[in-house]
Design an enzyme around this catalytic site. Structure first.
Site, PDB file in Angstrom:
ATOM      1  N   CYS A   2      -8.869  -9.161 -11.662  1.00 53.85           N
ATOM      2  CA  CYS A   2      -8.417  -9.100 -12.938  1.00 53.85           C
ATOM      3  C   CYS A   2      -9.562  -8.423 -13.804  1.00 53.85           C
ATOM      4  CB  CYS A   2      -8.347 -10.564 -13.460  1.00 53.85           C
ATOM      5  SG  CYS A   2      -7.268 -11.770 -12.810  1.00 53.85           S
ATOM      6  N   ARG A  27      -8.734  -3.474 -10.815  1.00 56.80           N
ATOM      7  CA  ARG A  27      -9.000  -4.839 -10.627  1.00 56.80           C
ATOM      8  C   ARG A  27      -7.942  -5.699 -10.545  1.00 56.80           C
ATOM      9  NH1 ARG A  27     -14.411  -5.131 -12.307  1.00 56.80           N
ATOM     10  NH2 ARG A  27     -14.432  -7.451 -12.163  1.00 56.80           N
ATOM     11  N   TRP A  71      -4.691  -9.821 -11.381  1.00 52.86           N
ATOM     12  CA  TRP A  71      -4.558 -10.318  -9.916  1.00 52.86           C
ATOM     13  C   TRP A  71      -4.244 -11.479  -9.606  1.00 52.86           C
ATOM     14  CZ3 TRP A  71      -6.678 -12.774  -5.720  1.00 52.86           C
ATOM     15  CH2 TRP A  71      -6.246 -11.947  -4.556  1.00 52.86           C
ATOM     16  N   ASN A  97     -11.238 -14.312 -16.297  1.00 56.01           N
ATOM     17  CA  ASN A  97     -11.179 -13.558 -14.963  1.00 56.01           C
ATOM     18  C   ASN A  97     -12.080 -14.512 -14.081  1.00 56.01           C
ATOM     19  OD1 ASN A  97     -11.667 -12.200 -12.673  1.00 56.01           O
ATOM     20  ND2 ASN A  97     -13.324 -11.133 -13.609  1.00 56.01           N
ATOM     21  N   GLY A  98     -11.499 -15.093 -12.951  1.00 57.99           N
ATOM     22  CA  GLY A  98     -12.219 -16.202 -12.168  1.00 57.99           C
ATOM     23  C   GLY A  98     -11.330 -17.275 -11.689  1.00 57.99           C
ATOM     24  N   GLU A 453     -12.564   0.894  10.500  1.00 54.14           N
ATOM     25  CA  GLU A 453     -12.304   1.103   9.133  1.00 54.14           C
ATOM     26  C   GLU A 453     -11.023   2.256   9.237  1.00 54.14           C
ATOM     27  OE1 GLU A 453     -13.461   0.850   6.311  1.00 54.14           O
ATOM     28  OE2 GLU A 453     -12.883   2.472   5.371  1.00 54.14           O
ATOM     29  N   LYS A 457      -8.039   1.371   6.633  1.00 53.60           N
ATOM     30  CA  LYS A 457      -7.503   2.194   5.727  1.00 53.60           C
ATOM     31  C   LYS A 457      -6.084   2.508   5.866  1.00 53.60           C
ATOM     32  CE  LYS A 457      -9.776   2.486   3.548  1.00 53.60           C
ATOM     33  NZ  LYS A 457     -11.077   1.998   3.099  1.00 53.60           N
ATOM     34  N   GLU A 460      -3.946  -0.645   4.540  1.00 49.16           N
ATOM     35  CA  GLU A 460      -3.986  -1.156   3.223  1.00 49.16           C
ATOM     36  C   GLU A 460      -3.244  -0.099   2.251  1.00 49.16           C
ATOM     37  OE1 GLU A 460      -8.550   0.492   2.270  1.00 49.16           O
ATOM     38  OE2 GLU A 460      -7.710  -1.042   1.048  1.00 49.16           O
ATOM     39  N   HIS A 476      -8.048  -7.219  27.018  1.00 49.86           N
ATOM     40  CA  HIS A 476      -8.110  -8.702  27.173  1.00 49.86           C
ATOM     41  C   HIS A 476      -7.170  -9.283  25.861  1.00 49.86           C
ATOM     42  CE1 HIS A 476     -11.715  -8.238  29.597  1.00 49.86           C
ATOM     43  NE2 HIS A 476     -11.947  -7.258  28.716  1.00 49.86           N
ATOM     44  N   LYS A 575      -9.563  -3.755  -6.501  1.00 49.16           N
ATOM     45  CA  LYS A 575     -10.737  -3.142  -6.067  1.00 49.16           C
ATOM     46  C   LYS A 575     -12.048  -3.934  -6.112  1.00 49.16           C
ATOM     47  CE  LYS A 575     -12.780   1.391  -5.869  1.00 49.16           C
ATOM     48  NZ  LYS A 575     -12.599   1.227  -4.183  1.00 49.16           N
TER      49      LYS A 575
HETATM   50  C1  F6R Z   1     -10.965  -1.315   1.527  1.00 49.98           C
HETATM   51  C2  F6R Z   1     -11.862  -1.723   0.451  1.00 49.98           C
HETATM   52  C3  F6R Z   1     -12.219  -3.332   0.742  1.00 49.98           C
HETATM   53  C4  F6R Z   1     -13.597  -3.290   0.056  1.00 49.98           C
HETATM   54  C5  F6R Z   1     -14.026  -4.844   0.108  1.00 49.98           C
HETATM   55  C6  F6R Z   1     -15.509  -4.815  -0.251  1.00 49.98           C
HETATM   56  O1  F6R Z   1     -10.575   0.051   1.181  1.00 49.98           O
HETATM   57  O2  F6R Z   1     -12.297  -1.180  -0.497  1.00 49.98           O
HETATM   58  O3  F6R Z   1     -12.292  -3.700   2.062  1.00 49.98           O
HETATM   59  O4  F6R Z   1     -14.718  -2.617   0.747  1.00 49.98           O
HETATM   60  O5  F6R Z   1     -13.248  -5.658  -0.765  1.00 49.98           O
HETATM   61  O6  F6R Z   1     -15.643  -4.498  -1.528  1.00 49.98           O
HETATM   62  P1  F6R Z   1     -17.082  -4.124  -1.971  1.00 49.98           P
HETATM   63  O7  F6R Z   1     -17.587  -2.800  -1.300  1.00 49.98           O
HETATM   64  O8  F6R Z   1     -17.264  -3.775  -3.573  1.00 49.98           O
HETATM   65  O9  F6R Z   1     -17.901  -5.441  -1.940  1.00 49.98           O
END
Ligand code: F6R
Length: 580
Positions: A2, A27, A71, A97-98, A453, A457, A460, A476, A575
């Site tokens: 949020c 956010r 969010w 927010n929270g 990773e 990617k 998501e 396994h 994010k």
């Molecule tokens: C994936 C992504 C998330 C963040 C995770 C941690 O693309 O961005 O998996 O890496 O939410 O976020 P930060 O790095 O801001 O602590």
């Protein structure tokens, strides 16, 4: 999660709030809303994204106001649950927010006392509690409510009768922007930088009363003076610059990001020395940042022989914390709630703490003993790409200091590998991925975190189920899932475990799995087993990691593009994850 924005000054508040919320959409973007005040409050809110229906706030007038982009945590993402929330009388509006953990109990009490609720959110209780506490002094009413709230909050509150915005913070980020006769209050500085670079970061327990021409901050009933910082922010970075998506633009920024972040980290000799003498190093992080941390482990254990423990920040509270460790918290946003609480746990166990982050003045920088900033610049796309590259570069820079080696040749080789990988043809691989129901990403050693990773990617942004596996583990259990509908993206580069990797690929091939092999262009053994080969430029291990990372980012991007996904704002994600 949020985003919240508040304004009081000489401008028309609603357009400023709208622009601010647009820049905070990363956010959360389930719903949005704005409340402004003259001698009455005007509220407009709606399900969906503000960037697509900003005109819905055209009825909100006045030069003070608050806004929210959501969010969802409590209640569906619909009009009713959108913020701002108001009390029964319509005199007060709040955005939050929270998470208010004791909201159910508070709500029961309020309902018994006759309050009528119009949403399913935890946040609405705040507006009704302010209504109950109101005796003519707005700030006093908010002050009186805060001790009743358990959980985390950044709150902005507005009252029809007083020309103020009241802000409060507890374990959710909130910064104030100090302009010329105007003030801003936001989840982070992104919406503010177009107006002022003078930022005041609120701390836990702070309450700010923002009036025209003055801001007063207090904590625990005492007036406090918080330092104002001037922040650097590249406004250009928040524009797409001709790219179709921020994600693609940010992928293309990675040669510079690597170089810049590597150089910044190399300057931290003191930290490198501390790490090289450490009895143990723990790294805590979530998501993509966790995957970057795993890379550090492989390189440090190999090059320096120092043991490195890497933990998911969300699990750290359940694990032991040896007091003599150095703990590194890695977070792009610097606000991830789990990473922040893990860092605080480490600090309270007497560990030396270091933050690696991309955001100046973020919460983890203030909780850690020392901070290494990455040079990634603002990352707008929800999926992390260049920030991951920045974290990787920071780790390589620290490693250079720890092993006392001149790694300027590595800096050049990585840069070149990224540049070449930005141009590698990934079309055939994308064609295989687009029709898949599940994808496997496999690698060994240093390419295991790279595979994790790559899979993250892909899932998501394309919404295709993707699993990253250590190649040796796939027998396994996951073997039961292999079929012609489950392509695998496999990293197979000469070096440690190369023959075992080829063996794993042949076993997968024997189960009908279409294989996308990422390896050297002249590797005839790989060409023999893989359906599609993607060449990696020859170079050292650091360059290979960066090259494969970029190739996987691009496979995910173009797969999502082919599937018509909302690449910069994937469904259900945000994010900055500021709730545990
Ligand atoms: C994936 C992504 C998330 C963040 C995770 C941690 O693309 O961005 O998996 O890496 O939410 O976020 P930060 O790095 O801001 O602590």
């Amino acid at each position: 999660m949020c985003g919240i924005v508040g304004y009081i000054g000489w401008r028309d508040a609603a357009p400023m709030l709208v622009e601010g919320l647009k820049s905070l959409e990363y956010r959360g973007y389930d719903s949005f809303g704005v409340a402004t005040g003259t001698d009455r409050l005007m509220v407009a809110k709606r399900k969906g994204r503000i960037s697509e229906q900003a005109d819905c706030v055209s009825g909100c007038h006045g030069t003070r106001g608050i806004g929210h982009t959501r969010w969802a945590t409590h209640g569906l993402p619909d009009d009713r649950n959108a913020h701002p929330h108001t009390d029964c009388s319509g005199r007060f509006a709040i955005v939050h927010n929270g998470i208010i953990e004791n909201y159910a109990e508070l709500r029961r009490g309020l309902e018994e006392r006759g309050h009528r609720f119009t949403s399913d959110t935890d946040s609405e209780v705040i507006a009704h509690l302010i209504e109950e506490a109101w005796e003519g002094d707005f700030a006093a009413a908010v002050r009186g409510v805060l001790p009743l709230l358990e959980g985390s909050y950044a709150i902005l509150a507005l009252c029809a009768d007083t020309d103020e915005v009241v802000a409060a913070r507890e374990r959710s980020p909130l910064v104030l922007g100090l302009g010329d006769d105007e003030f801003f209050a936001c989840s982070d500085a992104t919406p503010i930088v177009a107006y002022t670079r003078n930022i005041l970061v609120m701390e836990d327990g702070d309450l700010a009363v923002i009036r025209r021409g003055s801001v007063a901050v207090e904590n625990g009933g005492e007036t406090v003076v918080r330092e104002t910082t001037y922040i650097d922010y590249d406004v250009e970075a928040s524009r797409k610059g001709g790219f179709e998506h921020f994600m693609l633009k940010e992928i293309f920024e990675q040669p510079d990001v690597f170089q810049q972040s590597f150089r910044l980290a190399c300057k931290h000799h003191g930290i490198s020395m501390l790490l090289s003498r450490a009895r143990g190093i723990s790294v805590i992080a979530c998501g993509t940042s966790y995957n970057a941390a795993l890379l550090f482990r492989y390189f440090v254990e190999k090059e320096c022989g120092v043991p490195v423990r890497v933990d998911l920040a969300s699990e750290y509270r359940y694990l032991s914390t040896p007091g003599d460790e150095i703990v590194i918290a890695v977070s792009q946003s610097g606000e991830t709630a789990d990473t922040l609480s893990a860092l605080k746990k480490a600090a309270s166990s007497n560990c030396a703490t270091i933050a690696i982050t991309n955001v100046q003045g973020s919460s983890i920088t203030r909780a850690a003993d020392d901070t290494i900033y990455t040079g990634a610049g603002p990352e707008i796309s929800v999926a992390a790409t260049k920030s991951y590259m920045g974290q990787y570069a920071a780790f390589v820079g620290l490693l250079a200091g720890m092993s006392c080696s001149d790694m300027s040749a590595v800096e050049r080789s990585v840069r070149q590998a990224i540049e070449e990988s930005l141009l590698t043809d990934v079309n055939e691989a994308v064609s295989l991925c687009v029709g898949a129901s599940t994808l496997f990403y496999v690698g060994r050693g240093i390419f295991y975190p790279v595979a994790l990773e790559g899979a993250l990617k892909m899932k998501e942004i394309s919404y295709i189920h993707a699993e990253g596996y250590a190649a040796g583990e796939i027998k396994h259990g996951p073997f039961a899932l292999l079929s012609k509908d489950t392509p695998a993206v496999a990293v197979c580069l000469p070096g440690d475990g190369y023959q075992s990797m080829l063996g794993n690929l042949r076993e997968m091939k024997a189960r009908g799995t279409p294989l996308i092999g990422i390896g050297y262009g002249d590797d005839i053994d790989l060409q023999d087993v893989a359906d599609v080969c993607i060449p990696v430029p020859k170079g050292d291990a650091y360059a290979q990691v960066a090259a494969v990372t970029v190739i996987m980012q691009r496979i995910a991007y173009y797969t999502a593009l082919a599937l018509g996904r909302d690449i910069d704002k994937p469904r259900n994600l945000a994010k900055s994850v500021t709730v545990e």
